[in-house]
Design a protein around this motif. Structure first.
Motif, PDB file in Angstrom:
ATOM      1  N   ALA A 368      60.533  37.730  26.267  1.00 57.90           N
ATOM      2  CA  ALA A 368      60.963  36.400  25.702  1.00 57.90           C
ATOM      3  C   ALA A 368      60.677  36.378  24.286  1.00 57.90           C
ATOM      4  O   ALA A 368      59.811  36.891  23.771  1.00 57.90           O
ATOM      5  CB  ALA A 368      60.080  35.536  26.336  1.00 57.90           C
ATOM      6  N   LEU A 385      62.676  35.702  15.573  1.00 57.51           N
ATOM      7  CA  LEU A 385      61.923  36.246  14.421  1.00 57.51           C
ATOM      8  C   LEU A 385      60.923  37.244  15.195  1.00 57.51           C
ATOM      9  O   LEU A 385      60.295  36.945  16.059  1.00 57.51           O
ATOM     10  CB  LEU A 385      60.813  35.039  13.913  1.00 57.51           C
ATOM     11  CG  LEU A 385      59.978  35.721  12.746  1.00 57.51           C
ATOM     12  CD1 LEU A 385      60.795  35.896  11.429  1.00 57.51           C
ATOM     13  CD2 LEU A 385      58.939  34.447  12.087  1.00 57.51           C
ATOM     14  N   CYS A 403      60.856  46.679  23.170  1.00 57.01           N
ATOM     15  CA  CYS A 403      61.953  45.783  22.852  1.00 57.01           C
ATOM     16  C   CYS A 403      61.932  45.685  21.396  1.00 57.01           C
ATOM     17  O   CYS A 403      63.149  45.662  20.737  1.00 57.01           O
ATOM     18  CB  CYS A 403      61.905  44.572  23.613  1.00 57.01           C
ATOM     19  SG  CYS A 403      63.170  43.426  23.278  1.00 57.01           S
ATOM     20  N   SER A 404      60.809  45.192  20.784  1.00 55.38           N
ATOM     21  CA  SER A 404      61.091  44.876  19.297  1.00 55.38           C
ATOM     22  C   SER A 404      61.313  46.321  18.441  1.00 55.38           C
ATOM     23  O   SER A 404      62.026  45.917  17.638  1.00 55.38           O
ATOM     24  CB  SER A 404      59.579  44.432  18.728  1.00 55.38           C
ATOM     25  OG  SER A 404      58.518  45.617  19.161  1.00 55.38           O
TER      26      SER A 404
END
Ligand SMILES: Cc1cc2nc3c(=O)[nH]c(=O)nc-3n(C[C@H](O)[C@H](O)[C@H](O)COP(=O)(O)OP(=O)(O)OC[C@H]3O[C@@H](n4cnc5c(N)ncnc54)[C@H](O)[C@@H]3O)c2cc1C
Ligand SMILES: NC(=O)c1ccc[n+]([C@@H]2O[C@H](COP(=O)([O-])OP(=O)(O)OC[C@H]3O[C@@H](n4cnc5c(N)ncnc54)[C@H](OP(=O)(O)O)[C@@H]3O)[C@@H](O)[C@H]2O)c1
Ligand SMILES: Cc1cc2nc3c(=O)[nH]c(=O)nc-3n(C[C@H](O)[C@H](O)[C@H](O)COP(=O)(O)O)c2cc1C
Length: 589
Positions: A368, A385, A403-404
């Motif tokens: 999320a 962000l 994910c990042s």
């Protein structure tokens, strides 16, 4: 007597799957719960002690005031809570449900189990012994019929699915082809994400700053996606190409081979989003979470599948009750991944029957992100962000968030990039009245939802926007600094900053870092005036660890010092703000 019913509640499930489950739950609860002899409840907690979305109907039903106190007196039950002790209301939903079931006359088979994500061994640390006790109790009540053979320890259950390999690929599409999208109506969801073109991926922290934070923009034209400030986008990440290749190599899989997935049991659905037929590459890149830290059950099944004596022995040890300290030392503490473990057990990895891959390795979960832009200012665009997660443990390779890091690796300047995503309502909702003030507290990436809120509110002419932002240095990680200052000049925003590593603050804070809660205390009279006299809403977003508790303590002291309330009255005041949605939070661990 019938087999025990298991009422499962995922925390963040969305879309069609959730609707089906809600419908199923309503029917189940209203039609059958009062007749069930034994029910195991498995429930997460979300928000700040809230039930997950797919539990809300059940929650309303079970807390109906008119339910007689004998409603469930025929029922034995057990409650398994999935929580995280870094949140103030640890396993709140499970605890409340346990109490409510007792109130309704049900009998607890055993004490509640409080799974904790923060434990070094994860929720398994409490779930494993609890499950042992549960089976003991259940088998006393429902013994295995003597004519049914018991599956001996070490023999795996049949796999949930079979992979029927095809002699040749049916459609030689790109290896990177993404989750299939169908052309059904309705907004994108987990089972039908939108493949959003990434427009920009820009580093917004200084080049020498240790933290890589990205402002990422997606094009959502014709997606059917709409959102308001406070909503959240869910992103389905993929494994990196290097990891996919390494995984296929260790397991001896041909990434280009295609297969059809078939459940062994007729009522088991195939995982949503996996194309049929599917290539090994697609399965490994989009589905198998090889970057996660394996749980004890992984070692248990791997041991069952191992043909190599030495490796099997070690795997058995790591999955045994006595081996848990070793497992912690080997996996949990250094955050060793499933892929790395497979590389450490090459004979076993090379012999894993493909049918077992989906039993062995969990599914990659969507992540999320608070939406950081407003459609009123950036139509057809969605911005986020993202703090790129990277840290070191005793292992040589740095640990990287799946994910990042995957998002950071995508570069739309080098060619088209598409990211599977969908949107859901978040935990923050802003007042619609034009002059209700809002106090927003968002240190670090916690400021993301407030960027959307400020944009939306300013575009709608709403006044009284107060933003408390905290970061380390104004020239390194002051996200949207120029934008805030411009809005201040226009009289649309009051910005209060806390630069934690700049020593330009009053001497009473000497040697102490300056955080948003210090600035709140300094401006206590204004905060009290806004909340108590002008009906302001208070919002808090960001890291779940210490910041929310610290900010709540600051608020409590403002209520006491500025409002003259006693400690218990200040607590009641805060609870009332929460109940009336004038205090809302969105925090993440
Ligand atoms: C409602 C909501 C909104 C969110 N909004 C944002 C947002 O706007 N921006 C944003 O950047 N993130 C946001 N997040 C967090 C985001 O969802 C992901 O959790 C985050 O990006 C990390 O995901 P990942 O896949 O990169 O890392 P993962 O592969 O999931 O790894 C993260 C895990 O690594 C471990 N870890 C991380 N750092 C350390 C450390 N130093 N030491 C030891 N272990 C560590 C922790 O167990 C952590 O859970 C939000 C989360 C929620 C629930
Ligand atoms: N390993 C950890 O415990 C940890 C903690 C925070 C964030 N992170 C990671 O760092 C990345 C970015 O995180 P982020 O955007 O949430 O924030 P962040 O950039 O880490 O921090 C934002 C600001 O909050 C300050 N802060 C630290 N503790 C606080 C507290 N108790 N109360 C109020 N402010 C506090 C920080 O100060 P100082 O840093 O100067 O103290 C900094 O000025 C994420 O990947 C996150 O996972 C890790
Ligand atoms: C946004 C968010 C809020 C949460 N709030 C709480 C909480 O208040 N109390 C708690 O014990 N756990 C909380 N948790 C932890 C979850 O309950 C826990 O991670 C659970 O295993 C999630 O289940 P899921 O993976 O099915 O979503 C929260 C997790 C998230 C992501």
């Amino acid at each position: 007597r019938p087999a025990p019913a298991v009422l499962g509640e995922g925390g963040l499930g969305t879309g069609a799957e959730r609707e089906r489950e809600v419908l199923h739950l309503c029917l189940f609860v209203e039609a059958n719960l009062i007749r069930e002899p034994l029910v195991v409840f498995v429930c997460a907690t979300t928000g700040q002690g809230d039930p997950p979305d797919n539990m809300k109907n059940f929650w309303r039903f079970i807390f109906r005031k008119n339910l007689p106190s004998t409603s469930l007196c025929q029922m034995d039950f057990a409650v398994l809570g999935l929580g995280d002790s870094s949140y103030a209301k640890f396993n709140f939903v499970a605890k409340k449900l346990h109490r409510r079931l007792l109130q309704l006359g049900a009998s607890a088979l055993l004490p509640i189990c409080l799974g904790d994500d923060q434990h070094e061994l994860g929720p398994d640390a409490t779930i494993d012994p609890w499950l042992g006790d549960l089976w003991e109790k259940v088998l006393e009540l429902y013994p295995v019929p003597i004519d049914l053979p018991v599956i001996p320890h070490g023999v795996p259950l049949p796999s949930k699915f079979t992979l029927q390999f095809l002699p040749e690929a049916p459609n030689p599409s790109s290896k990177e082809s993404c989750l299939a999208i169908s052309d059904s109506l309705g907004p994108p969801s987990e089972s039908q994400p939108f493949l959003a073109p990434m427009v920009t991926n820009q580093r917004v922290t200084g080049p020498s700053h240790f933290q890589d934070v990205r402002l990422i923009e997606f094009d959502i034209t014709d997606s059917g996606i709409s959102f308001a400030a406070g909503d959240v986008v869910l992103i389905q990440p993929s494994n990196s190409a290097a990891h996919i290749q390494q995984f296929c190599h260790v397991l001896g899989l041909d990434p280009s081979q295609c297969f059809v997935l078939q459940p062994r049991e007729p009522d088991v659905p195939c995982p949503p989003g996996l194309p049929q037929p599917c290539s090994v590459w697609q399965l490994v890149s989009q589905y198998l979470d090889m970057a996660s830290v394996p749980r004890r059950s992984f070692f248990e099944l791997l041991a069952c599948l191992s043909p190599h004596e030495l490796e099997r022995e070690k795997l058995l040890e790591l999955s045994s009750a006595q081996g848990q300290e070793d497992l912690c030392e080997y996996c949990s503490r250094p955050r060793r991944t499933i892929l790395e473990v497979l590389c450490d057990f090459p004979h076993t990895a090379g012999a894993i029957p493909p049918d077992y891959l989906l039993d062995l390795i969990p599914q990659i979960r969507p992540r999320a992100f608070s939406i950081a832009s407003s459609l009123l200012v950036h139509p057809r665009r969605l911005q986020i962000l993202v703090a790129v997660v990277q840290y070191r443990t005793r292992l040589k390779e740095p640990r990287r968030g799946l994910c990042s890091s995957w998002l950071a690796s995508l570069d739309p300047k080098k060619g088209p990039v598409q990211v599977p995503l969908w949107v859901r309502p978040g935990g923050l909702a802003f007042p619609e009245t034009p002059d209700t003030p809002v106090i927003m507290v968002g240190p670090g990436t916690g400021v993301a939802p407030f960027r959307a809120a400020v944009q939306e509110r300013v575009a709608q002419g709403q006044t009284g926007n107060f933003l408390f932002f905290g970061c380390r240095w104004r020239d390194q990680d002051f996200y949207w600094g120029d934008e805030w200052q411009e809005l201040e000049k226009r009289g649309c925003l009051t910005l209060v900053t806390a630069f934690s590593r700049e020593q330009t603050y009053p001497c009473y804070l000497q040697g102490q870092k300056v955080y948003v809660q210090h600035r709140l205390r300094e401006l206590g009279p204004l905060v009290w005036e806004l909340l108590d006299h002008r009906g302001a809403y208070f919002y808090l977003a960001g890291n779940a660890k210490y910041m929310p508790t610290d900010v709540m303590e600051a608020l409590m002291s403002i209520f006491q010092e500025e409002g003259g309330l006693s400690h218990p009255n200040a607590a009641t005041y805060l609870a009332r703000l929460q109940r009336t949605l004038r205090f809302q939070t969105e925090t993440w661990a």
